[in-house]
Design a protein around this motif. Structure first.
Motif, PDB file in Angstrom:
ATOM      1  N   GLN A  14       0.635  -1.082  -0.042  1.00 27.89           N
ATOM      2  CA  GLN A  14       0.043  -0.082  -0.154  1.00 27.89           C
ATOM      3  C   GLN A  14       0.628   1.204  -0.121  1.00 27.89           C
ATOM      4  O   GLN A  14       1.813   1.292   0.582  1.00 27.89           O
ATOM      5  N   VAL A  15       0.375   2.092  -0.727  1.00 31.52           N
ATOM      6  CA  VAL A  15       1.084   3.439  -0.749  1.00 31.52           C
ATOM      7  C   VAL A  15       0.361   4.620  -0.188  1.00 31.52           C
ATOM      8  O   VAL A  15      -0.939   4.302  -0.198  1.00 31.52           O
ATOM      9  N   PRO A  16       0.697   5.706   0.296  1.00 32.15           N
ATOM     10  CA  PRO A  16      -0.040   6.807   0.709  1.00 32.15           C
ATOM     11  C   PRO A  16      -0.738   7.367  -0.155  1.00 32.15           C
ATOM     12  O   PRO A  16       0.008   7.946  -1.288  1.00 32.15           O
ATOM     13  N   VAL A  17      -1.981   7.888  -0.116  1.00 32.10           N
ATOM     14  CA  VAL A  17      -2.785   8.409  -0.851  1.00 32.10           C
ATOM     15  C   VAL A  17      -3.648   9.419  -0.493  1.00 32.10           C
ATOM     16  O   VAL A  17      -4.521  10.266  -1.312  1.00 32.10           O
ATOM     17  N   GLY A  18      -3.667   9.883   0.819  1.00 33.49           N
ATOM     18  CA  GLY A  18      -4.132  11.200   1.412  1.00 33.49           C
ATOM     19  C   GLY A  18      -5.449  10.841   2.011  1.00 33.49           C
ATOM     20  O   GLY A  18      -5.443   9.912   2.856  1.00 33.49           O
ATOM     21  N   PRO A  19      -6.474  11.688   1.855  1.00 34.64           N
ATOM     22  CA  PRO A  19      -6.602  13.065   1.132  1.00 34.64           C
ATOM     23  C   PRO A  19      -5.503  14.161   1.520  1.00 34.64           C
ATOM     24  O   PRO A  19      -5.123  14.259   2.753  1.00 34.64           O
ATOM     25  N   VAL A  20      -5.207  15.043   0.482  1.00 28.25           N
ATOM     26  CA  VAL A  20      -4.709  16.118   0.617  1.00 28.25           C
ATOM     27  C   VAL A  20      -5.656  17.357   0.345  1.00 28.25           C
ATOM     28  O   VAL A  20      -6.292  17.347  -0.769  1.00 28.25           O
ATOM     29  N   LEU A  21      -5.665  18.227   1.568  1.00 34.00           N
ATOM     30  CA  LEU A  21      -6.772  19.108   1.392  1.00 34.00           C
ATOM     31  C   LEU A  21      -6.255  20.563   1.099  1.00 34.00           C
ATOM     32  O   LEU A  21      -4.977  20.817   1.743  1.00 34.00           O
ATOM     33  N   VAL A  22      -6.757  21.084   0.238  1.00 34.94           N
ATOM     34  CA  VAL A  22      -6.184  22.407  -0.395  1.00 34.94           C
ATOM     35  C   VAL A  22      -7.223  23.610   0.143  1.00 34.94           C
ATOM     36  O   VAL A  22      -8.231  23.407  -0.355  1.00 34.94           O
ATOM     37  N   ASP A  23      -6.545  24.414   0.733  1.00 27.25           N
ATOM     38  CA  ASP A  23      -7.490  25.701   1.186  1.00 27.25           C
ATOM     39  C   ASP A  23      -6.706  26.896   0.582  1.00 27.25           C
ATOM     40  O   ASP A  23      -5.634  27.573   1.188  1.00 27.25           O
ATOM     41  N   GLY A  24      -6.913  27.558  -0.652  1.00 27.85           N
ATOM     42  CA  GLY A  24      -6.270  28.886  -1.184  1.00 27.85           C
ATOM     43  C   GLY A  24      -4.638  28.174  -1.466  1.00 27.85           C
ATOM     44  O   GLY A  24      -4.477  27.154  -2.177  1.00 27.85           O
ATOM     45  N   ARG A  25      -3.782  28.826  -0.693  1.00 29.40           N
ATOM     46  CA  ARG A  25      -2.282  28.277  -0.861  1.00 29.40           C
ATOM     47  C   ARG A  25      -1.699  27.346   0.079  1.00 29.40           C
ATOM     48  O   ARG A  25      -0.616  26.972   0.024  1.00 29.40           O
ATOM     49  N   LEU A  26      -2.609  26.920   1.076  1.00 28.37           N
ATOM     50  CA  LEU A  26      -2.387  26.181   1.962  1.00 28.37           C
ATOM     51  C   LEU A  26      -2.664  24.868   1.692  1.00 28.37           C
ATOM     52  O   LEU A  26      -3.599  24.479   1.098  1.00 28.37           O
ATOM     53  N   ARG A  27      -1.858  23.728   2.070  1.00 27.05           N
ATOM     54  CA  ARG A  27      -2.048  22.255   2.032  1.00 27.05           C
ATOM     55  C   ARG A  27      -1.917  21.564   3.098  1.00 27.05           C
ATOM     56  O   ARG A  27      -0.900  21.546   3.619  1.00 27.05           O
ATOM     57  N   PHE A  28      -3.012  20.672   3.278  1.00 23.79           N
ATOM     58  CA  PHE A  28      -2.829  19.811   4.563  1.00 23.79           C
ATOM     59  C   PHE A  28      -2.689  18.417   3.991  1.00 23.79           C
ATOM     60  O   PHE A  28      -3.762  17.671   3.583  1.00 23.79           O
ATOM     61  N   THR A  29      -1.349  17.902   4.214  1.00 26.41           N
ATOM     62  CA  THR A  29      -1.275  16.469   3.863  1.00 26.41           C
ATOM     63  C   THR A  29      -1.919  15.561   4.782  1.00 26.41           C
ATOM     64  O   THR A  29      -2.013  15.769   5.938  1.00 26.41           O
ATOM     65  N   ARG A  30      -2.976  14.707   4.445  1.00 25.06           N
ATOM     66  CA  ARG A  30      -3.724  13.712   4.792  1.00 25.06           C
ATOM     67  C   ARG A  30      -4.279  14.381   5.972  1.00 25.06           C
ATOM     68  O   ARG A  30      -4.268  14.224   7.294  1.00 25.06           O
TER      69      ARG A  30
END
Length: 564
Positions: A442-458
């Motif tokens: 298994q590989v990491p798939v997130g989710p990665v959340l995008v808010d404007g220019r901010l990015r929250f990994t998982r």
């Protein structure tokens, strides 16, 4: 996204298939195919947030696997220009500037997206016509034309030592496409004759029996709406559905109406499609938004975005009265030439009700009226794809689990061995050999959340905090103490979205302040002068009190100032 993840190469003579997104969900279609030391990527989409993601703009897969194998990625091959297949490109390409291969319209839409992100000119964009072959490392990649709800859609075939791997993209077998570009049946059957090792096929309509209707069937239904409408006509559909847009222009010409375009994506996509010859209209048919007052209502059509109830789209702004220069009025007819994507039903219903409140007549039962048809293959077409390609292995893609499961059943009923059918989860590493296969990692798939220019990994912790703020509100407490934790000022309590500013609310806050004073006095009496510990004790005391009295757990912030 910067997490290092290195996975061993497949065993000799095997291929690996890795879905980073697009299974069991809407959007994020991103797939990796690894053969030896060569990786090719199929599509790079994002998903739109659901109601449980306050403040989030986009949802991406985690690209950690691709970043950790950047030296092996030979290119990204895009099947078509829908957002759930190209929307993630700016976010991946800023970290992994590898070549992107796409057909003309798809590439034009990608150029517009990269320009918005300041990436145009910084990555290699390669225009490839349907039917062409591309060399990607040691792999030969061919693009095969398919019919879909947007022009220039392709399936992607990769020659491997084990045989051809075919990624269908989104497709249907439309016998009468608006642009005359049918699915390339000959290329598909040729792959089957050569030996299709693996078919990865669109499952969106796997639970729908029969054949999907042709886009041409929408034309007569549009004619009926035009014929029955005496006032202004407002039509909303997907901006990328160029064939639907063309049919609106054609109907408008037949009924003596001029067309205005509303919504940034409707204008941008239409202009790009017209520049490439995929969309045609006569100059006198078009009317600018600032000239609408010069056109009688019975001679006007407004073609707008917002078929999914998006808050900032043209139809939503019309429904709320916020569209500059254009207001809904009695006598208007609004046609929603689309169906809600799962999860958007409430938003669409809200917009419909708002339109009725403003006096419009809304035509929205598109499947029954024939004013919308799907761009995805139904059961019989999926069986045809299986019959044409005759795959040894099969992976259903692009759909929720019920769609994937039904498509897997169709594959087995069509002659694919049950041992060669795989229902995957996002992140599974499927390793296939000549006659066998299994998930090996298994590989990491997130989710990665995008808010404007901010990015929250998982970003689960950030998301939980936002959900808590949206559900229960926030409480901020301000306290001033001296060096020995004697209270000098406060406590002051500020709330947002928690309790109403009435007498009951004020009494509740007064009791909370009294309990905070008790916590501070007790810390002073014990000569425990640790401010961090005092903050925790204040939060614990007020959280317990608020939950006991209101049943809510608001997010809390405590600010303690110490003076000499």
């Amino acid at each position: 996204m910067s997490e290092n993840f290195r996975h061993p190469s497949p065993i000799a003579g095997a291929v690996q298939v890795i879905p980073l997104g697009g299974l069991g969900e809407i959007g994020k279609n991103t797939w990796c195919l690894r053969v030896g030391d060569d990786i090719v990527v199929f599509d790079c989409g994002f998903a739109f947030p659901n109601d449980d993601m306050p403040g989030i703009d986009y949802v991406l897969p985690d690209y950690a696997y691709l970043e950790s194998h950047a030296d092996l990625v030979r290119g990204i091959f895009i099947s078509h220009g829908h957002e759930d297949h190209i929307g993630g490109l700016p976010f991946l390409l800023e970290r992994l500037p590898v070549p992107v291969y796409a057909t003309p319209l798809t590439l034009s839409l990608i150029e517009g997206k990269l320009s918005e992100h300041g990436l145009l000119g910084r990555v290699q964009l390669c225009r490839v016509e349907a039917g062409a072959h591309v060399r990607a490392g040691h792999l030969d990649v061919q693009l095969i034309r398919v019919a879909h709800s947007i022009p220039d859609a392709v399936a992607i075939a990769v020659d491997t030592p084990l045989g051809v791997v075919l990624y269908s993209g989104d497709f249907k077998f439309d016998p009468t496409p608006i642009d005359g570009q049918r699915t390339d049946y000959h290329a598909l059957t040729s792959l089957g004759e050569r030996g299709c090792f693996l078919l990865m096929s669109d499952s969106t309509n796997a639970t729908r029996p029969g054949f999907t209707a042709s886009e041409a069937a929408v034309g007569p239904a549009l004619d009926r709406v035009f014929a029955q409408t005496s006032g202004r006509l407002i039509i909303t559909t997907f901006a990328s559905n160029i064939h639907r847009v063309q049919q609106v222009f054609d109907a408008a010409k037949r009924y003596g109406r001029r067309v205005a375009l509303l919504g940034r994506s409707m204008v941008n996509v239409s202009e790009r499609a017209r520049a490439l010859g995929y969309l045609t209209w006569q100059h006198e048919q078009f009317v600018a938004l600032d000239a609408l007052d010069s056109v009688p209502p019975e001679e006007l059509v407004v073609l707008t975005t917002g078929s999914q109830g998006e808050p900032m789209a043209g139809l939503s702004r019309l429904a709320t009265g916020e569209q500059k220069g254009l207001q809904i009025q009695h006598g208007d007819t609004v046609l929603i030439s689309a169906i809600p994507i799962p999860g958007n039903e409430k938003a669409v219903a809200r917009v419909i009700n708002q339109l009725y409140e403003r006096g419009a007549q809304v035509v929205y039962d598109s499947p029954r009226l024939g004013t919308h048809v799907s761009g995805h293959a139904s059961e019989e077409e999926l069986k045809l794809m299986l019959a044409f390609t005759r795959p040894r292995h099969f992976v259903p893609i692009h759909g929720e689990l019920r769609h994937l499961t039904r498509h897997a059943e169709l594959a087995m009923a069509s002659g694919v061995s049950p041992q060669g059918v795989y229902i995957l989860r996002n992140g599974d590493v499927l390793e296939l050999r000549e006659d066998a296969g299994c998930v090996v990692a298994q590989v990491p798939v997130g989710p990665v959340l995008v808010d404007g220019r901010l990015r929250f990994t998982r970003g689960q912790s950030q998301l939980r905090e936002r959900q808590r703020l949206a559900h229960d509100g926030v409480v901020a407490t301000l306290i001033t103490v001296d060096a020995e934790l004697v209270l000098r000022d406060g406590p002051d309590i500020l709330t947002r979205g928690f309790i109403p500013p009435d007498d009951v609310g004020m009494r509740l806050l007064d009791e909370a302040k009294r309990r905070i004073v008790e916590v501070v006095d007790e810390a002073h009496a014990r000569k425990n002068y640790d401010l961090s510990r005092l903050e925790r004790q204040v939060v614990e005391a007020t959280s317990r009190f608020f939950y006991e009295t209101t049943g809510q757990r608001p997010a809390q912030m405590v600010f303690i100032k110490r003076i000499d």
